[in-house]
Design a protein around this motif. Structure first.
Motif: not given
Length: 784
Positions: A521-528, A533-537, A598-601
């Protein structure tokens, strides 16, 4: 040149017809050139002629000379001359350049002077107030210079330096950090050498060293035999010591550096480093030797009163001691190559006694690990769809220590890992071949592995493995990545042990199927910009693991015969492995589900990320050790965080948390900062006491430690660096180094003090100071 004179005279007459002027303007001269240079018979098409361009061109027929004045440029082939005035003698062909003279060579080298006299090809002659800048850096200056026809230069009352001659605010010249001043300096173009007669080495204008003769390569020389800059200092074990390396350029493809080390308290040491390149590869050989006794941290040998509790490990007496590191890599074809690596020392403490570093981890296919040397040879074939290898390797241990019995200081205790218990692998075979699968798609890997391991004393191990591994990646309309996979393999074992009445032979067939799914999931923001990304195996394993076959009971205590895949430690990479093992021996039956997110900014030039993951299992026998983080029906929680900021700060942290008892099993956190005047890094590392298994002192990982370094720029040229490593568990600072550094881009001077305290007892602790020097274009030397 006479042809040019005639041509220029005719051009002048044509351009100024009816006027009695003794000169022509540069514009008129240039127009005349442009009009005729394209003609086939133009004299300017001849590369052997000299071309002069100036504001004024004066023809003095009575002296048979030609004078060019004002922004004069002269060109001959690839050499250019610039001056305020140039006088050309038509009879001799000599050229005299006067005022702000500059000669530029094709390689970028530049000479400056107030007056230069040259022959007709701008090659040989003399100059006053001469300065030369070499294209690779470096400046030579002299009161008078003689340029020879071969391109070399003789300088009188001259100096050479690699430092820029800057001016102070009041306009006066600063003295260079260093320079070599001499009565005569000769540059030999053919030999690419610079020779000095009656030379004085100056630092900031202060004479430091005099020699009647000195030579070094000029900056255009890539490789040249000769003495390198020495290194010296004082050590607690050696006393005052001095190293003088000599570089031998044996051929364009081989070189040798020989370095004797002279020490106050112990016998000399001779070191050598040899490199040679071939059409198909290269070899590197490093070694040293001495004839001496074992000495302690104060440089003292054992006395007659000292008694070794184990006579077989006695360190008494003078003998030949040495080390050898050699490696080579060669191509047989575009697909196949082979290589070797040799690491050996005459005793376990030799490298520590003489401060010789262990080899890099990329010495070959195999790394011996902490304080172990490895000998290996290998053959590898590789293309896009396959990789085959055959290799053999063995080990030598450096693990051990030397201590005095605290109850009787004359008793010496030597602990040392027994090399006869270390394995020799002969051979190790590996094959991987990839195929595209029709109909169902995906990629199929056929793999095989054979390991044959033996010991002089201890267990022997033989295994053959063959199998198939399939995987395909699909994408749904919602953007979910789905990767189904399946694997099947067969293992054949034969295990030998002194604790077994007969060899243990068995086979097993294993397999698993599963699927790995992730959704970004990607959420473009004005500043950030944010990403999640959840993952299951999920994996279902089949087959009987037969883990009991790898166990033998001696004296009522179970001992493992496992050789491949030991020492499991859960991290992010292992979490997504279908079989939680680093090798072939261990196999987990039953069902397992691995989950993580995974969380990213990202914002501007900054980024931050966080990963959390855990593994769950059911329907299996719990064979994992507690230290692995995988024991029980739920694993430890792993976390990994990283941040990288444009302000110069970056950091990372890796954690492993046991939720059953609320214990942090592992912490590994690091932070770095780089600024205009300050930079530093720090790392904190802690593992649970469960990991601190007893063993040879010096081979253990400290359960808790902190290390770091800091550098401060004190002035434009001076800086300070501090490095430390603190064992928090033992409350001992293992290493400290304090250094003051001068660097003005032409000189590097480092004065440092270093202290080491390790677990080697009498064999390892040391302290001392030293000086490292590097002079730009003259070379540098820092001991390995």
């Amino acid at each position: 040149m006479r042809r040019i004179r005639r041509y220029l005279t005719a051009s002048v007459a044509a351009a100024v017809l009816g006027l009695c002027l003794p000169a022509m303007t540069a514009q008129a001269q240039t127009l005349a050139l442009q009009k005729n240079v394209a003609e086939t018979d133009s004299p300017f098409a001849d590369p052997n002629l000299i071309y002069l361009e100036a504001d004024q061109l004066i023809d003095k027929s009575e002296d048979n000379t030609l004078i060019a004045r004002g922004s004069v440029t002269g060109r001959y082939q690839t050499r250019t001359l610039q001056a305020d005035e140039v006088v050309y003698d038509l009879d001799t062909g000599n050229v005299t350049a006067i005022g702000n003279v500059i000669i530029i060579d094709a390689d970028g080298g530049t000479q400056y002077s107030q007056k230069i006299e040259l022959n007709s090809r701008l090659e040989s002659g003399g100059a006053t107030d001469f300065v030369a800048r070499f294209p690779e850096g470096g400046i030579a200056a002299a009161a008078f210079a003689l340029r020879r026809a071969d391109g070399g230069v003789d300088l009188y009352n001259a100096y050479y330096t690699a430092c820029e001659a800057c001016r102070k605010a009041d306009g006066t010249k600063e003295k260079p950090t260093w320079r070599l001043r001499a009565r005569q300096v000769t540059q030999d173009k053919a030999d690419q050498m610079i020779y000095y007669h009656d030379a004085v080495f100056e630092v900031k204008g202060v004479p430091i060293f005099y020699t009647p003769y000195l030579a070094h390569p000029d900056p255009s020389s890539e490789r040249r035999s000769g003495f390198l800059i020495p290194f010296g200092g004082r050590s607690g074990a050696y006393g005052v010591f001095y190293e003088q390396p000599y570089y031998w350029a044996i051929s364009p493809y081989s070189e040798l550096v020989v370095t004797p080390r002279i020490m106050e308290r112990v016998n000399p040491l001779l070191m050598a480093d040899y490199n040679k390149k071939f059409n198909s590869g290269s070899i590197e050989i490093e070694g040293s030797f001495t004839y001496d006794s074992f000495f302690d941290n104060r440089g003292d040998s054992f006395s007659d009163a000292d008694v070794f509790l184990n006579p077989d490990l006695s360190l008494r007496g003078e003998r030949l001691r040495s080390h050898l590191f050699a490696r080579g890599e060669f191509d047989l074809s575009e697909t196949w190559g082979w290589g070797f690596g040799v690491q050996t020392a005459t005793d376990a403490f030799y490298l520590d006694r003489y401060d010789i570093d262990e080899p890099d981890s990329d010495f070959g296919l195999y790394d011996g690990g902490s304080r172990r040397l490895v000998q290996q040879a290998y053959l590898v074939g590789q293309q896009d769809d396959f990789r085959y290898s055959a290799s053999t390797f063995g080990f030598q241990s450096l693990r051990g220590n030397v201590t005095r019995n605290p109850n009787n200081l004359n008793q010496i205790i030597v602990n040392q890992e027994d090399n006869s218990t270390l394995p020799v692998v002969l051979p190790q075979l590996n094959a991987d071949h990839y195929f595209d699968v029709p109909v169902i798609g995906g990629r199929l890997r056929a793999f095989g592995d054979g390991t044959f391991l033996t010991r002089s004393e201890g267990d022997d191990y033989n295994r053959l493995t063959a199998g198939l591994d399939w995987q395909r990646t699909l994408y749904t309309a919602q953007g979910i990545s789905v990767s189904p996979f399946a694997m099947a393999r067969t293992d054949v074992y034969r295990l030998s042990s002194e604790d077994l009445t007969e060899d243990r032979e068995f086979t097993r067939t294993l397999g698993n199927v599963g699927v790995d799914a992730r959704w970004t999931f990607i959420r473009p923001g004005q500043n950030v910009d944010l990403t999640i990304e959840p993952r299951v195996q999920v994996t279902q394993s089949f087959g009987e693991a037969k883990q009991d076959q790898f166990s033998v009971v001696t004296g009522g205590v179970a001992r493992s015969l496992t050789e491949d895949g030991i020492g499991l430690d859960l991290d992010r990479a292992l979490l997504w492995s279908a079989n939680k093992s680093t090798g072939f021996d261990f196999w987990q039956e039953g069902f397992r589900a691995d989950v993580g997110t995974s969380f990213g900014a990202r914002w501007d030039d900054n980024r931050a990320s966080l990963f959390l993951g855990q593994s769950f299992a059911s329907g299996y026998s719990d064979d994992f050790a507690q230290t692995s983080g995988l024991d029980g029906d739920s694993s430890d929680i792993i976390a990994q965080a990283e941040v990288d900021l444009s302000l110069g700060f970056s950091g990372s942290s890796r954690l492993r948390f046991d939720e059953d008892d609320g214990t942090l099993r592992r912490v590994d956190t690091a932070a770095n900062y780089t600024g205009e005047r300050f930079s530093g890094s720090v790392r904190y590392y802690k593992i649970d006491d469960l990991f601190n298994a007893p063993g040879i002192t010096g081979a253990q990982i400290p359960p808790e430690e902190i290390s770091g370094q800091a550098s401060v720029k004190l002035t434009d040229f001076w800086s300070m660096r501090y490095v430390a490593n603190r064992d928090l568990d033992a409350a001992v600072t293992r290493r400290e180094e304090l250094a003051f550094i001068f660097n003005d881009n032409c000189t590097l001077l480092e004065i440092y003090y270093e202290k080491r305290r390790n677990n080697l007892g009498l064999a390892g602790n040391s302290s001392g100071f030293g000086v490292r020097v590097a002079l730009l274009t003259l070379g540098d030397f820092t001991p390995e």
